[in-house]
Scaffold this motif. Structure first.
Motif, mmCIF file in Angstrom:
data_model
loop_
_atom_site.group_PDB
_atom_site.id
_atom_site.type_symbol
_atom_site.label_atom_id
_atom_site.label_comp_id
_atom_site.label_asym_id
_atom_site.label_seq_id
_atom_site.Cartn_x
_atom_site.Cartn_y
_atom_site.Cartn_z
ATOM 1 N N THR A 164 7.244 -4.191 -9.897
ATOM 2 C CA THR A 164 6.928 -5.120 -11.319
ATOM 3 C C THR A 164 8.358 -5.815 -11.612
ATOM 4 O O THR A 164 8.219 -6.696 -12.359
ATOM 5 N N GLY A 165 9.452 -5.268 -10.937
ATOM 6 C CA GLY A 165 10.579 -5.665 -11.556
ATOM 7 C C GLY A 165 10.758 -7.110 -10.760
ATOM 8 O O GLY A 165 11.551 -7.840 -11.514
ATOM 9 N N VAL A 166 10.225 -7.429 -9.678
ATOM 10 C CA VAL A 166 10.101 -8.811 -9.347
ATOM 11 C C VAL A 166 9.524 -9.759 -10.174
ATOM 12 O O VAL A 166 10.220 -10.734 -10.447
ATOM 13 N N GLN A 167 8.437 -9.270 -10.821
ATOM 14 C CA GLN A 167 7.818 -10.343 -11.838
ATOM 15 C C GLN A 167 8.709 -10.248 -13.290
ATOM 16 O O GLN A 167 8.854 -11.445 -13.922
ATOM 17 N N PHE A 168 9.168 -9.096 -13.536
ATOM 18 C CA PHE A 168 9.975 -9.004 -14.912
ATOM 19 C C PHE A 168 11.317 -9.748 -14.717
ATOM 20 O O PHE A 168 11.439 -10.480 -15.931
ATOM 21 N N CYS A 307 1.939 -7.486 -16.166
ATOM 22 C CA CYS A 307 0.729 -6.686 -17.105
ATOM 23 C C CYS A 307 -0.283 -6.381 -16.189
ATOM 24 O O CYS A 307 -0.876 -5.231 -16.196
ATOM 25 N N LEU A 308 -0.813 -7.232 -15.308
ATOM 26 C CA LEU A 308 -1.805 -6.763 -14.684
ATOM 27 C C LEU A 308 -1.675 -5.819 -13.429
ATOM 28 O O LEU A 308 -2.235 -5.085 -13.002
ATOM 29 N N THR A 309 -0.287 -5.772 -13.108
ATOM 30 C CA THR A 309 0.116 -4.752 -12.194
ATOM 31 C C THR A 309 -0.118 -3.522 -12.520
ATOM 32 O O THR A 309 -0.631 -2.485 -11.956
ATOM 33 N N THR A 336 -7.414 -7.716 -1.088
ATOM 34 C CA THR A 336 -8.359 -8.795 -1.044
ATOM 35 C C THR A 336 -8.446 -9.722 -2.466
ATOM 36 O O THR A 336 -8.380 -10.801 -2.618
ATOM 37 N N ILE A 337 -8.165 -8.531 -3.500
ATOM 38 C CA ILE A 337 -8.025 -9.252 -4.817
ATOM 39 C C ILE A 337 -6.901 -10.247 -5.085
ATOM 40 O O ILE A 337 -6.908 -11.201 -5.608
ATOM 41 N N GLY A 338 -5.737 -9.861 -4.551
ATOM 42 C CA GLY A 338 -4.558 -10.464 -4.830
ATOM 43 C C GLY A 338 -4.422 -11.466 -3.829
ATOM 44 O O GLY A 338 -3.675 -12.704 -4.120
ATOM 45 N N PHE A 339 -5.216 -11.796 -2.603
ATOM 46 C CA PHE A 339 -5.026 -12.704 -1.673
ATOM 47 C C PHE A 339 -6.195 -13.811 -2.179
ATOM 48 O O PHE A 339 -6.113 -14.959 -1.967
ATOM 49 N N ASN A 371 -2.648 -12.219 -8.293
ATOM 50 C CA ASN A 371 -1.746 -11.838 -6.949
ATOM 51 C C ASN A 371 -1.005 -10.502 -7.102
ATOM 52 O O ASN A 371 -0.790 -10.158 -6.034
ATOM 53 N N SER A 372 -0.929 -10.128 -8.241
ATOM 54 C CA SER A 372 -0.188 -8.686 -8.284
ATOM 55 C C SER A 372 -0.868 -7.614 -7.697
ATOM 56 O O SER A 372 -0.215 -6.637 -6.949
ATOM 57 N N ALA A 373 -2.379 -7.729 -7.523
ATOM 58 C CA ALA A 373 -2.983 -6.744 -6.849
ATOM 59 C C ALA A 373 -2.541 -6.515 -5.275
ATOM 60 O O ALA A 373 -2.585 -5.344 -4.933
ATOM 61 N N ALA A 374 -1.995 -7.314 -4.697
ATOM 62 C CA ALA A 374 -1.672 -7.162 -3.302
ATOM 63 C C ALA A 374 -0.411 -6.258 -3.244
ATOM 64 O O ALA A 374 -0.261 -5.548 -2.236
#
Length: 479
Positions: A164-168, A307-309, A336-339, A371-374
């Protein structure tokens, strides 16, 4: 509710300990690393239009094609060093490779404004390529560290948390870039802030970072035993933690489960970097948002993504620890959710107008958020297949994924010749949706979580052929 004995040993190690400290530091490391990657995406808007922010700083007259070259420069270097980065992390440990990479990259970030002043876009391009070369070992090093620190049952929670550091990093950099560019620091301040923050992280990491539990002097004996007995790795004696072993390259590159990860990661990389790099330009030219609003709105999808992660990690733990789904099903479900859920919003984005900016931002929030679900899908699957070569697998897969990151901005520059033509942007969104659909379809059909035989040395493989090998606390393997 009756206790599940399968997870009693894992509950004993569920306290806050050294592994959580290490994962938090890795999270911050990815945060500052990605801040350095995305700082140019917002800064370049101000660099090409001085009237949009503080007019006291230099303005550059670059064509859209030149702009695409500059934005893709980081990835020209980044994909080249992925595989060597994995080998170096395996040989020397993840700590030293993360430290060297982020420290040297931060120095280059601080020198970026000077490079623009001295050598225009050509020297800027060279600096970005060099930054990419240096940061190539970051993801392989991260996977190498996680393979030593995170027990299998916790990969979906604290393991995924690191990423999640990627998104943060993206959220923070995008959110503050517009304000910094409009301040007395101007657009150069964007690079100074990201560079100094990275140096601060490196200083802390030098003192408290560790490649493995055996290298960390502040870990309790109880936690050390818990971690090392839970990990499915080949035993190494004290002092041989980073002794290099021969990498089974042929078996790796011909392994169908790994090839599926490679395709999925490449598809994700295409979509992630196309959106991350191009959103500021799309918002300015199609949605007609000024740079301050642009920066805030560009960061909003990644805030929701982060947040969703956390939410997906909690759902994943709940489902697995109560045996509602197994680890293999979990990987494919969240992938599947993420893609696939982002496909419809992506297509709709190609039909937005300036007076539909709120709807367009909502679509971006939706598609980038889910996308974070991936991250609970393909991104932790490398460690499932081979704990011993997790860093190498990440290096190979990320090499291909970031080759896509080089090609994506170039394709945008080739197709989007008129940045105010929504029809041209529509083609980009269709291509991205296609990558997501195909990448996940193959992952569903061919993905696995079974540890591959080539994870072990030959002598151990022979032993496993004659006896049933059951790792301590390991989860049920799924074929």
């Amino acid at each position: 509710m009756e206790k599940n004995p399968k997870y009693e040993s894992e509950r004993k190690g569920s306290f806050f300990g050294a592994r959580h400290v290490q994962c938090f530091m890795v999270f911050l490391g990815l945060t500052v690393a990605f801040a350095q990657r995305v700082n140019l995406s917002v800064a370049i808007v101000a660099m090409l239009d001085r009237n949009s922010t503080n007019p006291d700083f230099e303005e550059y007259n670059w064509s859209e094609k030149t702009k695409s070259y500059v934005l893709s420069g980081f990835f020209w270097g980044y994909f080249v060093t992925q595989i060597p980065g994995g080998q170096l992390a395996q040989k020397y440990g993840g700590k030293i490779m993360l430290l060297v990479s982020i420290t040297t990259s931060s120095v280059l970030a601080l020198l970026t404004p000077l490079s623009c002043h001295i050598g225009d876009w050509k020297l800027l391009f060279a600096v970005r390529v060099l930054q990419g070369l240096i940061q190539g070992c970051i993801f392989p090093s991260t996977h190498t560290i996680l393979s030593k620190w995170v027990p299998p049952v916790e990969r979906g929670s604290i393991g995924t948390f690191c990423f999640t550091g990627v998104q943060f990093g993206s959220v923070v950099m995008m959110a503050i870039s517009g304000t910094i560019a409009s301040s007395s620091f101007g657009w150069p301040g964007i690079f100074y802030v990201s560079g100094l923050a990275s140096l601060l992280w490196a200083l802390v990491w030098y003192f408290i970072g560790a490649s493995s539990p055996s290298d960390y002097k502040w870990i309790s004996d109880e936690e050390k035993v818990y971690i090392e007995s839970s990990l499915v790795t080949v035993s190494k004696s004290e002092g041989e933690e980073h002794k290099p072993t021969k990498t089974p390259w042929i078996k790796i590159i011909t392994s169908p489960p790994f090839l599926v990860i490679l395709i999925a990661q490449s598809s994700f990389g295409w979509g992630f970097w196309t959106l991350l790099i191009q959103i500021p330009s799309y918002m300015k030219h199609i949605l007609k948002l000024d740079i301050k609003v642009n920066a805030l709105m560009s960061s909003l999808p990644y805030l929701v993504n982060m947040c969703l992660t956390f939410a997906f990690c909690g759902i994943n733990d709940f489902l697995i620890k109560r045996d509602y789904i197994n680890r293999g099903t979990s990987r494919k479900l969240f992938n599947t959710i993420g893609f696939w859920l982002p496909v419809a919003p992506l297509i709709l984005l190609g039909y937005m107008r300036a007076d539909q900016s709120n709807l367009a931002v909502g679509l971006l929030v939706m598609l980038i958020g889910v996308n974070s679900a991936a991250y609970l899908g393909f991104l932790t699957n490398h460690i499932d297949l081979s704990p011993n070569y997790a860093g190498v697998l990440m290096g190979v897969a990320n090499c291909m994924a970031n080759l896509m990151s080089v090609l994506a901005p170039l394709l945008v520059g080739f197709i989007v010749t008129n940045t105010e033509d929504v029809g041209q942007w529509r083609i980009i969104f269709y291509v991205t949706a296609g990558f997501y659909f195909v990448g996940n379809l193959l992952f569903i059909i061919f993905g696995q979580v079974k540890i591959q035989k080539w994870n072990y040395p030959k002598e151990l493989q022979q032993q496993r052929d004659h006896i049933k090998f059951q790792p301590v606390n390991a989860e049920k393997e799924v074929y």
